[in-house]
Design an enzyme around this catalytic site. Structure first.
Site, PDB file in Angstrom:
ATOM      1  N   GLY A 105      -0.276  -1.282   9.277  1.00 53.23           N
ATOM      2  CA  GLY A 105       0.198   0.058   8.951  1.00 53.23           C
ATOM      3  C   GLY A 105       1.243   0.602   9.914  1.00 53.23           C
ATOM      4  O   GLY A 105       1.162   0.399  11.119  1.00 53.23           O
ATOM      5  N   THR A 121      11.523  -6.590  16.369  1.00 52.56           N
ATOM      6  CA  THR A 121      12.961  -6.646  16.687  1.00 52.56           C
ATOM      7  C   THR A 121      13.455  -8.076  16.862  1.00 52.56           C
ATOM      8  O   THR A 121      14.653  -8.290  16.991  1.00 52.56           O
ATOM      9  CB  THR A 121      13.266  -5.853  17.970  1.00 52.56           C
ATOM     10  OG1 THR A 121      12.535  -6.436  19.055  1.00 52.56           O
ATOM     11  CG2 THR A 121      12.882  -4.387  17.816  1.00 52.56           C
ATOM     12  N   LYS A 122      12.526  -9.046  16.895  1.00 54.06           N
ATOM     13  CA  LYS A 122      12.882 -10.460  17.044  1.00 54.06           C
ATOM     14  C   LYS A 122      12.028 -11.272  16.083  1.00 54.06           C
ATOM     15  O   LYS A 122      10.921 -10.870  15.719  1.00 54.06           O
ATOM     16  CB  LYS A 122      12.629 -10.937  18.478  1.00 54.06           C
ATOM     17  CG  LYS A 122      13.530 -10.248  19.471  1.00 54.06           C
ATOM     18  CD  LYS A 122      13.372 -10.830  20.850  1.00 54.06           C
ATOM     19  CE  LYS A 122      14.313 -10.023  21.714  1.00 54.06           C
ATOM     20  NZ  LYS A 122      14.659 -10.400  22.928  1.00 54.06           N
ATOM     21  N   HIS A 177      24.039  -0.300  11.118  1.00 53.22           N
ATOM     22  CA  HIS A 177      25.312   0.411  11.230  1.00 53.22           C
ATOM     23  C   HIS A 177      26.077  -0.083  12.442  1.00 53.22           C
ATOM     24  O   HIS A 177      25.466  -0.505  13.433  1.00 53.22           O
ATOM     25  CB  HIS A 177      25.072   1.924  11.349  1.00 53.22           C
ATOM     26  CG  HIS A 177      24.321   2.488  10.187  1.00 53.22           C
ATOM     27  ND1 HIS A 177      24.933   2.868   9.030  1.00 53.22           N
ATOM     28  CD2 HIS A 177      22.992   2.695   9.990  1.00 53.22           C
ATOM     29  CE1 HIS A 177      24.025   3.300   8.171  1.00 53.22           C
ATOM     30  NE2 HIS A 177      22.834   3.201   8.730  1.00 53.22           N
ATOM     31  N   ASN A 190       0.838  -1.177   0.000  1.00 55.66           N
ATOM     32  CA  ASN A 190       0.000   0.000   0.000  1.00 55.66           C
ATOM     33  C   ASN A 190       0.893   1.254   0.000  1.00 55.66           C
ATOM     34  O   ASN A 190       2.115   1.152  -0.012  1.00 55.66           O
ATOM     35  CB  ASN A 190      -0.961  -0.019   1.196  1.00 55.66           C
ATOM     36  CG  ASN A 190      -2.283   0.646   0.880  1.00 55.66           C
ATOM     37  OD1 ASN A 190      -2.320   1.679   0.204  1.00 55.66           O
ATOM     38  ND2 ASN A 190      -3.362   0.077   1.365  1.00 55.66           N
TER      39      ASN A 190
END
Length: 186
Positions: free
Chosen positions: A140, A163-164, A114, A84
């Site tokens: 969303g 994050t996992k 980084h 979308n």
């Protein structure tokens, strides 16, 4: 000796100011300009631009502009994938998406990362692949972080930061995203 592009794709530290990578990003930006500004509506020409930008997509691959990515060639999709509006894919490493996957507005997939050490961060970066299984729905404004795998049949709630890894058939929500229940269990 590996090129900077080979290092990037392998998940090693690399220099993003390498001439080949700059050229590849410029090519993608030119195609994105044509898609997001000149065409904007999904026309025959827009479909040709999308195919050139993301050549490794299956049938019924759809992008609702505007869309942004770094390279395009590191994105691989199965059939019936829908992005979308306002989705971002930082595809410095492989982004593998199964079939029947839906991305709501504002979803962001980040393979780029980084070094934590300030001196290294001045000149190098790296990337970790993202994999999303079949039959997933990413809500969303969700963010999928580098190196994440989302299993088949998952739903990621709106605004989540993943994050996992998320096991298959899971509903995950929140920041950071946590599995709150299983799905598709008959």
């Amino acid at each position: 000796m590996k090129t900077e592009k080979e290092k990037m794709i392998a998940g090693e530290h690399y220099s993003a100011v390498d001439a080949t990578l700059i050229k590849d990003r410029r090519r993608a930006k030119n195609l994105l300009h044509r898609l997001n500004v000149i065409e904007y509506r999904i026309t025959k020409k827009a479909r040709e631009i999308i195919k050139e930008l993301i050549p490794n997509a299956g049938a019924n691959f759809y992008i609702e502009p505007p869309f942004h990515c770094d390279y395009g060639y590191n994105i691989e999709c199965g059939e019936n994938v829908f992005f979308n509006v306002n989705c971002v894919v930082l595809d410095c490493a492989a982004v593998t998406i199964g079939s029947n996957v839906f991305f709501a507005p504002g979803v962001q997939l980040y393979t780029a990362t980084h070094p934590l050490e300030a001196e290294l961060r001045k000149s190098l970066e790296s990337a970790l692949p993202i994999s999303i299984g079949d039959n997933c729905w990413i809500g969303g404004n969700s963010v999928i972080c580098p190196g994440i795998t989302i299993g088949n049949g998952c739903v990621i709630g709106a605004g989540s930061v993943v994050t996992k890894d998320i096991p298959e058939n899971s509903l995950a929500v929140g920041n950071p995203a946590k599995v709150i229940r299983k799905l598709n269990q008959e």
